[in-house]
Design an enzyme around this catalytic site. Structure first.
Site, PDB file in Angstrom:
ATOM      1  N   GLY A  38       0.836  -1.203   0.000  1.00 39.94           N
ATOM      2  CA  GLY A  38       0.000   0.000   0.000  1.00 39.94           C
ATOM      3  C   GLY A  38       0.863   1.243   0.000  1.00 39.94           C
ATOM      4  O   GLY A  38       2.042   1.192   0.307  1.00 39.94           O
ATOM      5  N   GLU A  77       9.651  -3.763   5.404  1.00 39.38           N
ATOM      6  CA  GLU A  77      10.571  -3.306   4.358  1.00 39.38           C
ATOM      7  C   GLU A  77      12.015  -3.609   4.739  1.00 39.38           C
ATOM      8  O   GLU A  77      12.902  -2.778   4.555  1.00 39.38           O
ATOM      9  CB  GLU A  77      10.405  -1.800   4.113  1.00 39.38           C
ATOM     10  CG  GLU A  77       9.003  -1.478   3.651  1.00 39.38           C
ATOM     11  CD  GLU A  77       8.826  -0.011   3.280  1.00 39.38           C
ATOM     12  OE1 GLU A  77       9.785   0.578   2.772  1.00 39.38           O
ATOM     13  OE2 GLU A  77       7.731   0.502   3.505  1.00 39.38           O
TER      14      GLU A  77
HETATM   15  N1  LIG Z   1       4.285   8.681  15.477  1.00 39.32           N
HETATM   16  C1  LIG Z   1       3.290   9.167  14.724  1.00 39.32           C
HETATM   17  N2  LIG Z   1       2.533  10.206  15.160  1.00 39.32           N
HETATM   18  C2  LIG Z   1       1.536  10.716  14.398  1.00 39.32           C
HETATM   19  N3  LIG Z   1       1.196  10.247  13.189  1.00 39.32           N
HETATM   20  C3  LIG Z   1       1.913   9.208  12.703  1.00 39.32           C
HETATM   21  C4  LIG Z   1       2.984   8.629  13.439  1.00 39.32           C
HETATM   22  N4  LIG Z   1       3.507   7.618  12.708  1.00 39.32           N
HETATM   23  C5  LIG Z   1       2.782   7.586  11.574  1.00 39.32           C
HETATM   24  N5  LIG Z   1       1.825   8.529  11.557  1.00 39.32           N
HETATM   25  C6  LIG Z   1       0.829   8.777  10.502  1.00 39.32           C
HETATM   26  O1  LIG Z   1      -0.027   7.643  10.398  1.00 39.32           O
HETATM   27  C7  LIG Z   1      -0.282   7.294   9.032  1.00 39.32           C
HETATM   28  C8  LIG Z   1       0.147   5.838   8.795  1.00 39.32           C
HETATM   29  O2  LIG Z   1       1.557   5.750   8.954  1.00 39.32           O
HETATM   30  P1  LIG Z   1       2.354   4.381   8.794  1.00 39.32           P
HETATM   31  O3  LIG Z   1       3.726   4.627   9.301  1.00 39.32           O
HETATM   32  O4  LIG Z   1       1.577   3.282   9.392  1.00 39.32           O
HETATM   33  O5  LIG Z   1       2.354   4.245   7.200  1.00 39.32           O
HETATM   34  P2  LIG Z   1       3.025   3.121   6.280  1.00 39.32           P
HETATM   35  O6  LIG Z   1       1.930   2.470   5.514  1.00 39.32           O
HETATM   36  O7  LIG Z   1       3.925   2.268   7.083  1.00 39.32           O
HETATM   37  O8  LIG Z   1       3.837   4.048   5.255  1.00 39.32           O
HETATM   38  P3  LIG Z   1       5.308   3.872   4.602  1.00 39.32           P
HETATM   39  O9  LIG Z   1       5.128   3.020   3.380  1.00 39.32           O
HETATM   40  O10 LIG Z   1       5.649   5.275   4.194  1.00 39.32           O
HETATM   41  O11 LIG Z   1       6.220   3.322   5.625  1.00 39.32           O
HETATM   42  C9  LIG Z   1       0.479   8.316   8.207  1.00 39.32           C
HETATM   43  O12 LIG Z   1      -0.415   9.309   7.768  1.00 39.32           O
HETATM   44  C10 LIG Z   1       1.498   8.915   9.146  1.00 39.32           C
HETATM   45  O13 LIG Z   1       1.770  10.257   8.842  1.00 39.32           O
HETATM   46 MG   LIG Z   2       6.007   2.048   7.138  1.00 43.74          MG
END
Ligand SMILES: Nc1ncnc2c1ncn2[C@@H]1O[C@H](COP(=O)(O)OP(=O)(O)OP(=O)(O)O)[C@@H](O)[C@H]1O
Ligand SMILES: [Mg+2]
Ligand SMILES: Nc1ncnc2c1ncn2[C@@H]1O[C@H](COP(=O)(O)OP(=O)(O)OP(=O)(O)O)[C@@H](O)[C@H]1O
Ligand SMILES: [Mg+2]
Lengths: 277, 284
Positions: free
Chosen positions: A39, A165
C-alpha cells in the site's frame, strides 16, 4: 487452516492526529502463511504492525495472537512469539558490537551463554555477516545494517516474523538470498511471515497479498488475483508486474492470452509463437 | 561542475587493527549536468564514495576536485559552506537528516543556513512539499511523526529547497511506494534537464536503465566499470562474474535467447524489449 493472528474491528488514531491511521480493520492470518502487506506511503502498514506487537494500543477492537486476545498483562508473552524487523534498522540496534546486538534478544530469552554464542554465530553466518562480528552496528553500510537486524530477529526463533521493508537496501542478489533464507526457515520452523514491501517481485513469494489504503483493507487475495487488478494497482500506489507491462506493450501486434502471465508462462507463449513462424 | 576523483583511497580507522578500506584507489570523472548512477553490492563503498564529494569524509590519500574546489587528506572543516551549498545530499537513512520540530522548519533550514530570508525559505518549503507528493498540511507536523516514505520525501524536499547545483541521492527511493518512486525519479530527471548534475546511488537497475546517462560500478572499494548503461549492462565480463545484476528487461531477453530469440545487444528497457520481440515475431 489454523489462525495465528486474528484482528477484529481495529481502530487507531495517533495522539493529536487529525485522521485515523487504522480504520475498522479486520484480518485473519494463518499459521505458516507468508502474507504480504502492500500500500501507499502512509497507508497504515507500519502502524498495523506496531499494534500487533503491542507497541501502541488500539483505541478499539481486538487482536488475538496464538489464541489469546492481547492486553497489558499478556503482551510480554505475546511478544516472545513475534519478531519484528523494523523499517529503520537503527531503531533496532542496542548492542555496541554486531555480536552483542544479535545476542541481546537471546539473553532476554534467558538462553545459557554457551548456547547463545553458538546461536549468534549461526545467525550471522546465515545472513553473511560473520566477518563483521566485532564492528559497531552504527558503522555498517545500509544493507549490512539490514542484514544484522534480520539476524537479530531470526536468532530468537519467533513463531511470527514481521518484516517491515527489511530488505529495501539490499542489492538484488542479496535480497534474493535473504528472502530464500526466510522461505526456508518458514518451512523448517513452521514460521508465519508477514512482509511489508513495495517490491512487487517480493510479493510473488507470498501466498496472499493484503492491500491497505488509508487505514483500511481494500483488497485481499492470491498474488495473481491482485496483479490482475490492472489500473487499480496504480490507485493504491502499486506498480504493474514486469510481465503485465511487457504484455501490454506487445498486445497491439502480438496475440497473447488474457489474464496475468508470470515470467515462465510469458516465455512459453513467446517461444511457441517464435517456433510457429 | 565536473567532479574528479584521482587515486582516492579511504581507510576507516586507519591506525587500528580493525582498519578497513572503504575506497581503494578510485579514479574517475562525473560529468557536469549529467545523470550518473552508482551501483554495487551491499558494502561495496558507494556511500563512502559520495560522502567525499561534499567533504563529509576526507580521503586517506588522493584528491577530489569539485569545480574549482580541491579536497585532499589535509582539507579541514573550515570554509566548507560554499561546497555544501553547491552539493546537496539526500542520505541513505532519511531520519539522520531530520531534526527540527516541524516539517516546515526542517525544509526551511537549508535555505536559511545558506542565507535565504525566512519568508523565501517558507515559500520554498511550501513549494517543495508539493513537489515531493506530500500534502501541505504535513508542514505543521513533527517530521518524526511521519511514515517511513513520508520522512524520505521530506528529506528530499529539504535538500531541493537549497537549490544545489549538484544533487547526490543515496538510495532515495528505498521505502517509496512504486507510484511515488516513479514520480520522484521523474522529478530528478526534470531537475537534471533544467541543468542540475544528478548522482544517484541505487540497487534498482530498472531505474538505472530508464533514467541514467552514465553509470559506475563499485566492487569492494574499487571502480570496476564506467560507461553508458546500455554498454555496461552488456559487459560480458561483469555479468559472468556476477558483479552486476541486469535490469528486468535485459534478464528476460537473456532467457528468451534459450529458444529461438537472439539479441545483438540485450535491451535494457521495456520499450526496447517490446520492440525487439515484435520485430523478431512479426519479421519486419
Ligand atoms: N508517530 C506518529 N505520530 C503521528 N502520526 C503518525 C505517526 N507515525 C505515523 N503517523 C501517521 O499515520 C499514518 C500511517 O503511517 P504508517 O507509518 O503506518 O504508514 P506506512 O503504511 O507504514 O507508510 P510507509 O510506506 O511510508 O512506511 C500516516 O499518515 C502517518 O503520517
Ligand atoms: Mg512504514
Ligand atoms: N564508520 C565506519 N567505520 C568502519 N567501517 C565502515 C564505516 N562506514 C562504512 N564502513 C565499511 O566500509 C564499507 C563500505 O561501506 P559503504 O557504506 O560505503 O557501502 P555501500 O556501498 O554504501 O553499501 P550499502 O549498499 O549497503 O549501503 C563497508 O564494508 C562498511 O562496513
Ligand atoms: Mg550505502
Amino acid at each position: 487452516m489454523e489462525k495465528i493472528i486474528s484482528i477484529k474491528d481495529l481502530n487507531y488514531t495517533y495522539p493529536e492526529a487529525k485522521r485515523s491511521a487504522i480504520k475498522n480493520l479486520s484480518l485473519d492470518i494463518y499459521k505458516n502463511e507468508w502474507l504480504s502487506i502492500v500500500g501507499k506511503n502512509g497507508s497504515g502498514k507500519s502502524t498495523l504492525t506496531k499494534l500487533i506487537d503491542g507497541l501502541i494500543e488500539a483505541d478499539s477492537g481486538t487482536i488475538e495472537v496464538a489464541g489469546q486476545i492481547i492486553n497489558e498483562e499478556n503482551i510480554w508473552e505475546a511478544r516472545t512469539k513475534i519478531g519484528i524487523i523494523f523499517q529503520n534498522p537503527d531503531h533496532q540496534f542496542v548492542g555496541a558490537t554486531v555480536e552483542d546486538d544479535v545476542a541481546f534478544g537471546l539473553e532476554n530469552q534467558g538462553m545459557p551463554r554457551e548456547e547463545m554464542v553458538k546461536a549468534v554465530d549461526e545467525a550471522l553466518i546465515l545472513v553473511k555477516m560473520a566477518d563483521f562480528k566485532e564492528r559497531d552496528p552504527q558503522s555498517l553500510s545500509g544493507g549490512q545494517k539490514q542484514r544484522v537486524a534480520i539476524a537479530g530477529v531470526l536468532a530468537t526463533k519467533p513463531q511470527i516474523v514481521i518484516m517491515d521493508e527489511s530488505t529495501s537496501m539490499l542489492d538484488p542478489d542479496g535480497r534474493k538470498t535473504v528472502l530464500n533464507l526466510v522461505q526456508q526457515l518458514r518451512s523448517q520452523q513452521d514460521l508465519t511471515i508477514i512482509s511489508i514491501t513495495h517490491d512487487i517481485e517480493e510479493t510473488e513469494l507470498s501466498q496472499r497479498i493484503v492491500v491497505l489504503n488509508d487505514g483500511q483493507i481494500v483488497s485481499d487475495g492470491k498474488p495473481e488475483e491482485i496483479y490482475d487488478l490492472g489500473a487499480d494497482l496504480q490507485k493504491f500506489g502499486l506498480e504493474e508486474p514486469f510481465t503485465s507491462e511487457l504484455v501490454s506493450t506487445l498486445r497491439d501486434t502480438i496475440k497473447l492470452p488474457d489474464g496475468y502471465l508470470n515470467e515462465e508462462e510469458l516465455k512459453e507463449q513467446l517461444w511457441k509463437l517464435h517456433s510457429n513462424m | 561542475m565536473e567532479i574528479t576523483f584521482e587515486h582516492v583511497t579511504h581507510s576507516y580507522n586507519p591506525n587500528s587493527p580493525t582498519a578497513n578500506l572503504g575506497l581503494d584507489d578510485v579514479s574517475f570523472k562525473i560529468q557536469d549536468k549529467k545523470f550518473t548512477a552508482i551501483v554495487g553490492q551491499t558494502g561495496s563503498g558507494k556511500s563512502t564514495l559520495v560522502r567525499h564529494i561534499n567533504a563529509l569524509l576526507k580521503p586517506t590519500s588522493g584528491t577530489i576536485t569539485v569545480g574549482d574546489r580541491v579536497i585532499t587528506p589535509e582539507t579541514n572543516n573550515k570554509n566548507l559552506k560554499p561546497l555544501r551549498k553547491q552539493v546537496g545530499m539526500v542520505f541513505q537513512f532519511p531520519e539522520s537528516q531530520l531534526f527540527e520540530d516541524t516539517v516546515e522548519k526542517d525544509i526551511m533550514f537549508g535555505p536559511m543556513n545558506f542565507g535565504a530570508s525566512a519568508d523565501d525559505a517558507r515559500e520554498s518549503a511550501h513549494k517543495m512539499i508539493k513537489l515531493v507528493g506530500l500534502d501541505e498540511s504535513l508542514l505543521e507536523q513533527s517530521p518524526f511523526d511521519l511514515s517511513g516514505g513520508q520522512m524520505r520525501r521530506v528529506a528530499i524536499a529539504g535538500v531541493l529547497a537549497s537549490d544545489p547545483e549538484t544533487i547526490i541521492l543515496d538510495e532515495p527511493t528505498a521505502g517509496l511506494d512504486p507510484v511515488g518512486r516513479q514520480e520522484i525519479m521523474d522529478l530528478f530527471k526534470s531537475l537534471q534537464q533544467d541543468g542540475k548534475t544528478i548522482i544517484l546511488i541505487t540497487h534498482n537497475m530498472d531505474d538505472v536503465a530508464n533514467y541514467a546517462e552514465e553509470m559506475a560500478v563499485i566492487h569492494r572499494g574499487k571502480l570496476i566499470a564506467q560507461g553508458i548503461p546500455q554498454e555496461v549492462f552488456n559487459n560480458q565480463e561483469l555479468l559472468k562474474e556476477d558483479l552486476l545484476t541486469l535490469p528486468k528487461s535485459a534478464a528476460f531477453a537473456k532467457e528468451l535467447t534459450e529458444k529461438g530469440f537472439s539479441f545483438e545487444k540485450l535491451p535494457i528497457t521495456i520499450n526496447e524489449l517490446g520492440t525487439e520481440i515484435e520485430q523478431q515475431l512479426n519479421g519486419d
